[in-house]
Design an enzyme around this catalytic site. Structure first.
Site, PDB file in Angstrom:
ATOM      1  CG  HIS A  27       2.432  -2.263  13.534  1.00 51.41           C
ATOM      2  ND1 HIS A  27       1.281  -1.977  12.856  1.00 51.41           N
ATOM      3  CD2 HIS A  27       3.236  -1.188  13.388  1.00 51.41           C
ATOM      4  CE1 HIS A  27       1.387  -0.771  12.313  1.00 51.41           C
ATOM      5  NE2 HIS A  27       2.571  -0.276  12.615  1.00 51.41           N
ATOM      6  N   GLY A  28       1.665  -5.079  16.719  1.00 47.66           N
ATOM      7  CA  GLY A  28       1.447  -6.400  17.317  1.00 47.66           C
ATOM      8  C   GLY A  28       1.896  -6.453  18.772  1.00 47.66           C
ATOM      9  CG  ASN A  65       0.546   0.352  16.109  1.00 52.40           C
ATOM     10  OD1 ASN A  65       0.998   1.374  16.627  1.00 52.40           O
ATOM     11  ND2 ASN A  65       0.303   0.248  14.816  1.00 52.40           N
ATOM     12  CG  HIS A  76      -0.915  -7.029  12.614  1.00 52.54           C
ATOM     13  ND1 HIS A  76      -0.617  -6.767  11.302  1.00 52.54           N
ATOM     14  CD2 HIS A  76      -0.681  -5.885  13.287  1.00 52.54           C
ATOM     15  CE1 HIS A  76      -0.227  -5.499  11.196  1.00 52.54           C
ATOM     16  NE2 HIS A  76      -0.255  -4.951  12.384  1.00 52.54           N
ATOM     17  N   GLY A  77      -2.319  -9.750  15.921  1.00 57.71           N
ATOM     18  CA  GLY A  77      -3.221 -10.780  16.453  1.00 57.71           C
ATOM     19  C   GLY A  77      -2.481 -11.672  17.433  1.00 57.71           C
ATOM     20  CG  ASP A  98      -2.992   0.918  12.316  1.00 62.06           C
ATOM     21  OD1 ASP A  98      -1.799   1.097  12.046  1.00 62.06           O
ATOM     22  OD2 ASP A  98      -3.415  -0.095  12.942  1.00 62.06           O
ATOM     23  CG  HIS A  99      -1.857  -1.455   9.007  1.00 55.01           C
ATOM     24  ND1 HIS A  99      -0.644  -1.861   8.506  1.00 55.01           N
ATOM     25  CD2 HIS A  99      -1.863  -1.811  10.316  1.00 55.01           C
ATOM     26  CE1 HIS A  99       0.043  -2.447   9.467  1.00 55.01           C
ATOM     27  NE2 HIS A  99      -0.659  -2.417  10.578  1.00 55.01           N
TER      28      HIS A  99
HETATM   29  P1  13P Z   1      -2.327  -6.405  17.842  1.00 51.70           P
HETATM   30  O1  13P Z   1      -3.706  -6.612  17.336  1.00 51.70           O
HETATM   31  O2  13P Z   1      -1.516  -7.648  17.759  1.00 51.70           O
HETATM   32  O3  13P Z   1      -2.295  -5.755  19.167  1.00 51.70           O
HETATM   33  O4  13P Z   1      -1.621  -5.401  16.816  1.00 51.70           O
HETATM   34  C1  13P Z   1      -2.187  -4.154  16.603  1.00 51.70           C
HETATM   35  C2  13P Z   1      -1.484  -3.427  15.525  1.00 51.70           C
HETATM   36  O5  13P Z   1      -0.325  -3.632  15.267  1.00 51.70           O
HETATM   37  C3  13P Z   1      -2.276  -2.408  14.791  1.00 51.70           C
HETATM   38  O6  13P Z   1      -1.595  -1.880  13.720  1.00 51.70           O
END
Ligand code: 13P
Length: 292
Positions: A206-207, A228, A178-179, A80-81
């Site tokens: 994502h997120g 994700n 994210h988060g 990832d990333h």
């Molecule tokens: P969350 O932590 O919001 O679930 O997002 C995860 C993510 O996008 C990892 O790349």
């Protein structure tokens, strides 16, 4: 059964469901995903962030790959990333199926050059690449992108970017973070529909932690094939240890590990059902002429 991320996502795209990609840190996380996916006969993606991979090194990569391969359902391992060429090279050499070559903090031209270079490299090794265009705000494991630095995906730029980089999947920014969502999540579905009109490749959101079922459903209808998930699973794990440590004098660590695994497994199972991938393991195998 180790399966390419491309097979997992293209099959999901064709049949209008999505595959969950779960960020993991250790054995309990790995077991939680494998057990949840096997129980629901679902494909799934084991996903790892670069600094976790650096910390765990080759023993961790071996664990992720072996866990995916020995699972009774199709699974892949995804980095990832990652904006670091050396870590991407190391992960590809170790055998991961796909990487997110993340040039989203660079200028458009630099992101394009970086993504193109990583795509050529990955394809030469039979792996695939996710790219991010636009920039997702929020916090993931200590890395914060402020809201003002976030940038929504431009559908026309996305089309040009995909054509010129040769990338296999695209992560879109449509208001996802994210988060934790600090207010009601608001996704720009009009923008997502325009991106879909421009592109045929699987899209990634994502997120996914904290997104309501209706938004997940609408995202899938508009072409999202990979979600994700990190925060909800990670928080469940942390919460388990915090509460357990306070209220229990249990000293058998293995028993604790098992309960922690079960707690994460329950969250993952719920996501798998939400994404519509439950029961689709056989489906992936049939589409790709494998037997499970
Ligand atoms: P969350 O932590 O919001 O679930 O997002 C995860 C993510 O996008 C990892 O790349």
């Amino acid at each position: 059964m180790l399966t390419s991320t491309k097979e997992l996502l293209e099959t999901a795209q064709k049949h209008s469901y999505a595959v969950g990609a779960f960020n993991l840190y250790n054995l309990e996380g790995v077991k939680a995903v494998v057990k949840a996916a096997e129980a629901d006969k679902s494909p799934a993606i084991i996903q790892v962030l670069p600094h976790i991979l650096e910390y765990g090194g080759s023993p961790l990569i071996a664990l992720l790959l072996e866990a995916a391969d020995s699972a009774t359902v199709p699974m892949s391992v995804h980095l990832d990333h990652c904006e670091d060429r050396d870590i991407i090279k190391m992960a590809l050499a170790a055998g991961v199926q796909s990487v997110l070559a993340d040039g989203s903090k660079f200028s458009y031209q630099e992101n394009l050059a970086f993504t193109r270079e990583m795509t050529v490299l990955a394809h030469a090794q039979g792996a695939t690449v996710e790219a991010e265009i636009g920039r997702i705000s929020g916090t993931e494991d200590g890395m914060t992108v402020a809201e003002k630095e976030a940038k929504m995906t431009d559908p026309y730029q996305a089309k040009e970017f995909v054509e010129e980089s040769g990338v296999d999947f695209l992560a879109v920014t449509i208001g996802n973070v994210h988060g934790k969502y600090h207010s009601e999540p608001r996704l720009d579905f009009g923008r997502l529909a325009k991106v879909r009109q421009q592109l045929q490749i699987p899209l990634v959101l994502h997120g996914a932690s904290g997104l309501p079922a209706l938004m997940i459903q609408q995202s899938i209808e508009l072409g999202v094939s990979k979600f994700n998930v990190n925060t909800e699973v990670r928080q469940k794990y942390l919460q388990f240890w915090r509460e357990y440590g306070r209220t229990n004098d249990q000293t058998d660590l293995l028993d604790c590990q098992k309960v922690a695994t079960g707690a994460m497994q329950a969250v993952i199972a719920q996501k798998i059902r939400l994404f519509g991938s439950a029961g689709k393991a056989q489906h992936v195998a049939e589409e790709n002429h494998d037997s499970i």
